[in-house]
Design a protein around this motif. Structure first.
Motif, short mmCIF file in Angstrom:
data_model
loop_
_atom_site.label_atom_id
_atom_site.label_comp_id
_atom_site.label_asym_id
_atom_site.label_seq_id
_atom_site.Cartn_x
_atom_site.Cartn_y
_atom_site.Cartn_z
N ARG A 132 -30.42 119.91 3.34
CA ARG A 132 -30.47 121.36 3.53
C ARG A 132 -29.89 121.75 4.89
O ARG A 132 -29.16 122.75 5.01
CB ARG A 132 -31.91 121.85 3.39
N ILE A 133 -30.22 120.97 5.91
CA ILE A 133 -29.67 121.25 7.25
C ILE A 133 -28.15 121.15 7.22
O ILE A 133 -27.43 122.01 7.74
CB ILE A 133 -30.27 120.27 8.28
N GLU A 134 -27.64 120.09 6.61
CA GLU A 134 -26.19 119.90 6.54
C GLU A 134 -25.51 121.02 5.77
O GLU A 134 -24.45 121.52 6.16
CB GLU A 134 -25.88 118.54 5.90
N SER A 135 -26.14 121.45 4.68
CA SER A 135 -25.56 122.54 3.89
C SER A 135 -25.50 123.83 4.70
O SER A 135 -24.50 124.56 4.66
CB SER A 135 -26.39 122.76 2.62
N CYS A 136 -26.56 124.12 5.44
CA CYS A 136 -26.57 125.34 6.25
C CYS A 136 -25.50 125.29 7.34
O CYS A 136 -24.88 126.31 7.66
CB CYS A 136 -27.95 125.54 6.86
#
Length: 375
Positions: A260-264
């Motif tokens: 999720r962090i990488e996607s954001c």
């Protein structure tokens, strides 16, 4: 020696540190009841509610916090072959700037002499240590202490909280510290202490209702996750690609939320790569997890441990106990559930067919990464 077991997450408050806490009246401090009852350790601001009687604040503190012989007995009871001890939170963060260097040297020399004295006796389990840092002092003082620590034979890294020099781990003033840690290849053990604001849990009334559950079970892991994500976003890992960090409590929620962090990050319009004007991280969080970050296995369940393995790998996990915190509440002779659940999680996560992986997590990884020289 059959299976090597190394505890890399185990704390001690040296007697000098205990004396310092006893002399204080504000958090952190130790309260000694006048009626001879067990002293109380108050290290979290949420524990210092004026509405709570002093003899009920914080947690009871016994000799397990400062007596190294109690630590050695604990190791014997649980089959631990070696421990890497560290000063527990809140370390030296609260010490006035002009006293920080003196206290860091005193504490680190205490840790070194403790390890040296124990290791002279071949009948005792060997000890090593993570040094404490004078983080309330200017960064050059911290750098000098890190360099001095490399001359102490039993120091294998340093421990730090998430506030850094007081502004968080994305503070550019920390760059000289990251640089010397990278150059010396001392492992940084990053440990939470500050948690989240009381309001995140519903306020002090809600926290008091449920004791330590909310700040420790949720506040600590999220604190670690936020701190490391700020490091990533500020490009610390781009500038210091060989920095080595060991995260407490299996990295908080970082392994679970990494995707999720990488996607954001990939969708953030502020970053130059997406048409904005702010430099974003160049290396992915996955690469950082697999090259810069180690995780302890203090997670108490196989589901969390599986996330840690998936995010990094089994050769980047290390066993820990968090002793002397979370002791049994009833029978003092029983093995600590906080330890046995970590054992069980490791065995359950890998299974009998992966005995080599179990061995790596229980001790071989720590032996290799921290250069302990155990056979």
């Amino acid at each position: 020696m059959s299976q090597l077991i190394v505890d890399i997450h185990t704390h001690v408050y040296p007697p000098s540190y205990m004396a310092m806490l006893r002399a204080r009246k504000t958090v952190p401090y130790i309260h000694d009841p006048s009626d001879g009852a067990e002293p109380r350790l108050i290290i979290l601001s949420s524990d210092d509610d004026p509405a709570t009687p002093l003899d009920q604040r914080g947690r009871p503190v016994d000799t397990s916090y400062s007596d190294i012989n109690v630590k050695l007995s604990f190791m014997e009871k649980h089959g631990i072959n070696c421990s890497v001890i560290s000063l527990a939170n809140p370390w030296l963060d609260f010490v006035p700037s002009d006293e920080a260097q003196t206290w860091a040297e005193r504490i680190n020399d205490d840790l070194e002499s403790t390890c040296a004295d124990v290791n002279k006796d071949k009948e005792k389990k060997p000890l090593f240590a993570f040094g404490a840092l004078p983080l309330s002092a200017p960064s050059e003082t911290v750098v000098n202490e890190i360099k001095r620590l490399t001359t102490l034979p039993h120091i294998r890294g340093v421990i730090m909280g998430t506030s850094g020099l007081g502004k968080g781990l994305d503070d550019p003033d920390l760059d000289p510290i990251w640089k010397v840690l990278e150059e010396t290849q001392l492992v940084l053990f990053l440990h939470p202490h500050y948690g989240l604001p009381d309001e995140a849990f519903g306020g002090p009334e809600v926290i008091n209702r449920y004791g330590h559950v909310l700040p420790l079970a949720l506040g600590f892991p999220l604190e670690t996750t936020i701190a490391v994500t700020r490091m990533l976003l500020s490009r610390v890992f781009d500038r210091f690609t060989k920095l080595q960090i060991l995260l407490a409590h299996s990295g908080g929620t970082l392994p679970f939320l990494a995707g999720r962090i990488e996607s954001c990050i990939l969708h953030e319009r502020k970053f130059i790569a997406n048409g904005g004007d702010t430099p974003g991280p160049e290396r992915s969080i996955w690469e950082v997890l697999q090259t810069n970050i180690f995780l302890d296995a203090v997670i108490y369940g196989s589901a969390g441990l599986q996330a840690a393995v998936a995010a990094g790998s089994h050769d980047r996990l290390m066993f820990g106990t968090d002793h002397p915190f979370f002791p049994p509440l009833h029978d003092e002779d029983e093995k600590w559930p906080s330890v046995t659940t970590n054992y069980q999680a490791i065995c359950s996560c890998f299974g009998d067919e992966k005995a080599d992986s179990i061995g790596m997590v229980l001790g071989n990884n720590a032996n290799r990464v921290l250069r302990l020289g155990l056979e």
